[in-house]
Design a protein around this motif. Structure first.
Motif, PDB file in Angstrom:
ATOM      1  N   LYS A 202     -13.121  44.110 -28.980  1.00 28.40           N
ATOM      2  CA  LYS A 202     -12.356  43.603 -27.831  1.00 28.40           C
ATOM      3  C   LYS A 202     -11.988  42.138 -28.055  1.00 28.40           C
ATOM      4  O   LYS A 202     -10.846  41.728 -27.861  1.00 28.40           O
ATOM      5  N   GLN A 203     -12.944  41.403 -28.507  1.00 29.32           N
ATOM      6  CA  GLN A 203     -12.702  39.969 -28.710  1.00 29.32           C
ATOM      7  C   GLN A 203     -11.642  39.730 -29.774  1.00 29.32           C
ATOM      8  O   GLN A 203     -10.770  38.874 -29.618  1.00 29.32           O
ATOM      9  N   THR A 204     -11.695  40.502 -30.836  1.00 34.18           N
ATOM     10  CA  THR A 204     -10.715  40.324 -31.919  1.00 34.18           C
ATOM     11  C   THR A 204      -9.300  40.615 -31.420  1.00 34.18           C
ATOM     12  O   THR A 204      -8.358  39.883 -31.732  1.00 34.18           O
ATOM     13  N   ILE A 205      -9.162  41.712 -30.650  1.00 35.45           N
ATOM     14  CA  ILE A 205      -7.820  42.058 -30.157  1.00 35.45           C
ATOM     15  C   ILE A 205      -7.329  41.000 -29.159  1.00 35.45           C
ATOM     16  O   ILE A 205      -6.187  40.531 -29.235  1.00 35.45           O
ATOM     17  N   ASP A 206      -8.212  40.601 -28.234  1.00 37.17           N
ATOM     18  CA  ASP A 206      -7.841  39.551 -27.258  1.00 37.17           C
ATOM     19  C   ASP A 206      -7.399  38.289 -27.982  1.00 37.17           C
ATOM     20  O   ASP A 206      -6.406  37.653 -27.626  1.00 37.17           O
ATOM     21  N   ASN A 207      -8.165  37.971 -28.989  1.00 37.80           N
ATOM     22  CA  ASN A 207      -7.877  36.780 -29.778  1.00 37.80           C
ATOM     23  C   ASN A 207      -6.518  36.859 -30.448  1.00 37.80           C
ATOM     24  O   ASN A 207      -5.770  35.888 -30.499  1.00 37.80           O
ATOM     25  N   ALA A 208      -6.226  38.065 -30.972  1.00 36.03           N
ATOM     26  CA  ALA A 208      -4.952  38.275 -31.663  1.00 36.03           C
ATOM     27  C   ALA A 208      -3.795  38.034 -30.699  1.00 36.03           C
ATOM     28  O   ALA A 208      -2.785  37.432 -31.057  1.00 36.03           O
ATOM     29  N   VAL A 209      -3.972  38.496 -29.453  1.00 39.05           N
ATOM     30  CA  VAL A 209      -2.915  38.291 -28.450  1.00 39.05           C
ATOM     31  C   VAL A 209      -2.764  36.797 -28.155  1.00 39.05           C
ATOM     32  O   VAL A 209      -1.660  36.245 -28.160  1.00 39.05           O
ATOM     33  N   LYS A 210      -3.916  36.165 -27.949  1.00 39.35           N
ATOM     34  CA  LYS A 210      -3.896  34.749 -27.589  1.00 39.35           C
ATOM     35  C   LYS A 210      -3.279  33.903 -28.696  1.00 39.35           C
ATOM     36  O   LYS A 210      -2.439  33.053 -28.474  1.00 39.35           O
ATOM     37  N   THR A 211      -3.712  34.175 -29.911  1.00 39.36           N
ATOM     38  CA  THR A 211      -3.239  33.336 -31.019  1.00 39.36           C
ATOM     39  C   THR A 211      -1.961  33.876 -31.635  1.00 39.36           C
ATOM     40  O   THR A 211      -1.469  33.348 -32.621  1.00 39.36           O
ATOM     41  N   LYS A 212      -1.465  34.965 -31.052  1.00 39.54           N
ATOM     42  CA  LYS A 212      -0.223  35.591 -31.533  1.00 39.54           C
ATOM     43  C   LYS A 212      -0.325  35.983 -33.004  1.00 39.54           C
ATOM     44  O   LYS A 212       0.598  35.802 -33.789  1.00 39.54           O
ATOM     45  N   ASN A 213      -1.477  36.502 -33.346  1.00 37.83           N
ATOM     46  CA  ASN A 213      -1.710  36.877 -34.742  1.00 37.83           C
ATOM     47  C   ASN A 213      -1.884  38.385 -34.908  1.00 37.83           C
ATOM     48  O   ASN A 213      -2.191  39.080 -33.949  1.00 37.83           O
ATOM     49  N   ASN A 214      -1.739  38.833 -36.123  1.00 35.04           N
ATOM     50  CA  ASN A 214      -2.050  40.235 -36.420  1.00 35.04           C
ATOM     51  C   ASN A 214      -3.561  40.392 -36.546  1.00 35.04           C
ATOM     52  O   ASN A 214      -4.273  39.420 -36.758  1.00 35.04           O
TER      53      ASN A 214
END
Ligand code: C2E
Ligand code: CA
Ligand code: CA
Length: 708
Positions: A202-214
């Motif tokens: 969950k954290q990785t996906i949330d992070n990806a959204v926040k940082t606009k990363n894959n």
């Protein structure tokens, strides 16, 4: 069949209405919009026309006798190919209920009366175009679904603005979700992830959204039926033109088979296929880790080296299959012995860090982590020895087995994996030497010489089958005329790495391990054969003396071996002499006497070797049937300087002669010694003064000369 924009064929429209004037006007409007038109005045006719002509567009009046428009529409949709045509329902004005029913029945659109004929043409065209697009989409979608299923790949997406979530059916099946559970939410999507990985995902996906990363994630899911799968989930964020994240698109993939293959490869590289225990490579790796850990924490640990006693014999007599079964069973026993101390265990390395491995063959090693004192490991060793059943039953065979265990302790017995293993190994040989089925510690007292000895013992076992023994021959000459009358066969071991090893080094070891029995046999055969060959070659006929180790002579079935040697070679018994050391006379008079008699019954000469070194009582000479007395080299050595030795030599010769024995002097190195013995009336002699022991071909040359 269906309308194809690439062909010149016009699209076909079917107009269904019971009112003939409406049919005609509608038909005309559609013809104007470039349709071919067919007509039907009722539902039944419409269905049969549909079957035969497959129109692209159907205009369907709602109110008709017999079958109304809804029924006709539903019937068409259920026919083969019935999903594809665009159906335009013609309803009465403001008939809200009909409108709703039209969609339910499967119509694509509706048009209310009165009809704007110009608009109808356009409407029909657009509907057709939309229908085509829809159809392509449908085909693509089903293709995608099939491809995804094949690739074990599914897709999912979240609308980051509305939080709407979508998950393809393959993705659902990979994750163990029910696609019918609509609407599926993002929370559902995360729910099958195994507990200890959920937060991370969950954290990785949330992070990806926040940082606009894959992102790319590897985790396990558990289906409600208990199946576990390894999932690769990769996602990408898409933004609108002003850079605001809009949608997250992702792909999930089933990596389970890949993981299994990976596990298998890892297993084969690090584990023993037969027993499932760690192999040498993994064990050495863990041993190194253990050394580092123990060094850091100032701990002790023990290394047990276990070798099954006489495993080779079991393998050879009962076959490899039984040998394998035995190894597997021993491995199981070992696991139980180590694990009974701990409940929570992993494959072969329990929570305490202990580990069992099979190094190869019947050699097992056990690492006992963090022991308080060496005695702890003795407890385990003892337990192992007790728990290995005295007999296993395999396929009707009783297989008896015991083990020998050597123990080395870190850091006292070694601080590298190499030295610990080597020392545990030599301690194991020590255990074997102590009669097997026991354990021994490696201690500094087990010094270099002992280690050397153990390795020699191991090699010695293989020396016979590898044909590493050779015989040298030392001439025995008649003192009066220096004629060669005999030869003493003296064994040498040509070790593959150490070179030539003299008998004093290995005969005592052979005696302790019973290898001497086979060595005696070999020497008897080889020397007899050689003597026969010299005779055949026309060389002077001589007698060859073979040294028989007196060790447990009575239990060696030596008579049988002697007979065999003479028979296979066809040698005259008189040309063989057996040298037996004087000490044997002390051992067991009854038994030895019997053997001596049996040898004499075969007409073979017996020489008492090393005479004068034991309790050499001349009295024995009266009761034992001995032909020759060999005066030990130690008397000859000092004979020219020391009067005492001269007296003894004189006495032996006189006494021997009075009993009718032949006297041979050993170790003559100088002319003085030669002269002295000749003067004293000694019969024969051998020594470096004449010739040291030489290989068979050199001896043949001496024999051709005849005199030394
Ligand atoms: P041994 O039976 O007393 O054999 C005589 C030993 O004295 C031989 O040593 C021989 O090389 C050595 N020798 C001969 N002439 C001289 C000399 O002038 N000066 C000195 N210093 N030594 C001399 P080798 O071959 O090393 O054998 C040692 C012992 O090993 C033998 O003592 C014998 O007890 C044993 N041995 C040798 N071959 C066999 C064998 O085939 N079977 C058994 N069981 N024992 C063997
Ligand atoms: Ca000898
Ligand atoms: Ca001797």
């Amino acid at each position: 069949m269906s309308y194809d924009k690439h062909t010149q064929k016009k699209p076909l429209a079917l107009v269904v209405d019971d009112d003939v004037s409406l049919r005609l006007t509608m038909g005309a409007a559609l013809a104007k919009a470039n349709f071919d038109v067919i007509e039907a005045e009722n539902g039944h006719l419409a269905l049969s026309l549909f079957k035969s002509q497959k129109p692209n567009l159907i205009l369907l009046d709602v109110v008709m006798p017999e079958m109304d428009g809804f029924e006709v529409c539903m019937a068409i949709r259920n026919l083969p190919g019935g999903k594809y045509p665009q159906v335009l329902m013609v309803t009465g004005m403001d008939d809200i209920e009909s409108t709703a029913r039209a969609f339910e029945a499967g119509a694509n659109d509706f048009i209310a009366k009165p009809i704007n004929w110009v608009m109808l043409g356009y409407r029909a065209k657009y509907m057709l175009r939309a229908g085509q697009a829809f159809r392509e989409l449908y085909i693509n979608k089903s293709r995608l679904t099939k491809t995804q299923a094949l690739a074990k790949l599914g897709n999912w997406e979240i609308d980051l603005v509305s939080n709407e979530f979508f998950c393809s059916s393959e993705a659902c099946s990979l994750l163990g979700l029910d696609p019918m559970d609509t609407p599926l939410t993002y929370t559902d999507f995360l729910s099958p992830i195994i507990a200890n990985e959920q937060a991370m995902v969950k954290q990785t996906i949330d992070n990806a959204v926040k940082t606009k990363n894959n992102f790319s994630l590897n985790y396990q899911v558990m289906h409600s039926n208990g199946t576990q799968k390894h999932i690769l989930n990769q996602g990408e964020v898409f933004f609108n033109s002003s850079g605001v994240p809009e949608i997250m698109l992702g792909v999930v993939q089933d990596l389970s088979q890949l993981k299994q293959a990976e596990e298998r490869i890892r297993f084969l590289a690090f584990y023993d296929g037969l027993t499932g225990l760690a192999n040498r490579m993994l064990f050495l790796d863990r041993l190194d880790m253990e050394i580092q850990k123990a060094t850091r924490h100032g701990q002790k640990f023990a290394l047990l080296f276990l070798d099954l006693d006489q495993f080779k014999k079991i393998n050879d007599t009962l076959g490899h299959h039984i040998g394998d079964l035995l190894l597997k069973n021993v491995a199981e026993t070992l696991k139980k012995c180590i694990r009974s101390t701990d409940t929570a265990t992993r494959r072969d390395k329990d929570e305490s860090g202990s580990m069992i491995a099979r190094l190869g063959g019947d050699e097992f090693t056990i690492m006992l982590s963090n022991i308080n004192n060496p005695e702890d490991s003795a407890v385990i060793a003892e337990r192992i020895l007790n728990r290995i059943p005295k007999t296993y039953k395999f396929e009707g065979n009783d297989v008896s087995v015991t083990a020998s265990i050597g123990i080395s302790v870190f850091p006292t017995d070694g601080t590298t994996s190499e030295s610990l293993l080597k020392n545990a190994d030599s301690a194991m040989y020590h255990a074997k030497n102590r009669g097997r089925n026991n354990y021994q510690f490696y201690m500094e007292s087990l010094n270099r010489a002992a280690v050397e000895r153990f390795s020699m013992e191991r090699d010695l076992k293989k020396a016979l089958e590898r044909e590493e023994f050779v015989l040298y021959y030392q001439p025995q000459i008649n003192l009066a005329d220096r004629k060669i009358v005999g030869a003493e066969a003296l064994i040498r071991w040509i070790h593959p790495t150490k070179g030539m090893i003299m008998p004093d080094k290995f005969i005592p070891i052979a005696e302790e391990t019973d290898l001497i029995i086979d060595i005696n046999k070999w020497v008897l055969q080889a020397a007899s054969k050689q003597n026969q060959e010299w005779t055949k070659a026309g060389l002077n006929s001589i007698r060859v003396a073979v040294n028989l180790s007196g060790y447990k002579l009575a239990s060696q079935d030596i008579i049988q071996s002697i007979k065999e040697a003479l028979e296979t070679v066809g040698l005259d018994a008189k040309k063989l002499e057996l040298e037996i050391t004087e000490n044997i006379l002390m051992q067991d008079n009854e038994e030895t006497l019997l053997i001596f008699r049996q040898i004499k019954d075969l007409n073979i000469r017996i020489a008492l070797d090393d005479f004068g070194t034991g309790y050499s009582s001349l009295s024995y000479l009266t009761s034992f049937p001995v032909d020759t007395i060999k005066i030990d080299r130690s008397f000859v050595m000092g004979s020219t300087e020391q009067n005492e030795n001269r007296v003894i030599i004189k006495a032996i010769i006189a006494m021997g002669h009075s009993l009718g024995k032949k006297i041979v002097a050993e170790g003559i190195e100088t002319k003085e010694q030669f002269d002295l013995l000749k003067r004293y009336g000694c019969d024969e002699a051998q020594g470096y003064y004449f010739k040291p022991p030489v290989p068979e071909n050199e001896f043949a040359k001496l024999l051709a000369r005849g005199v030394l």
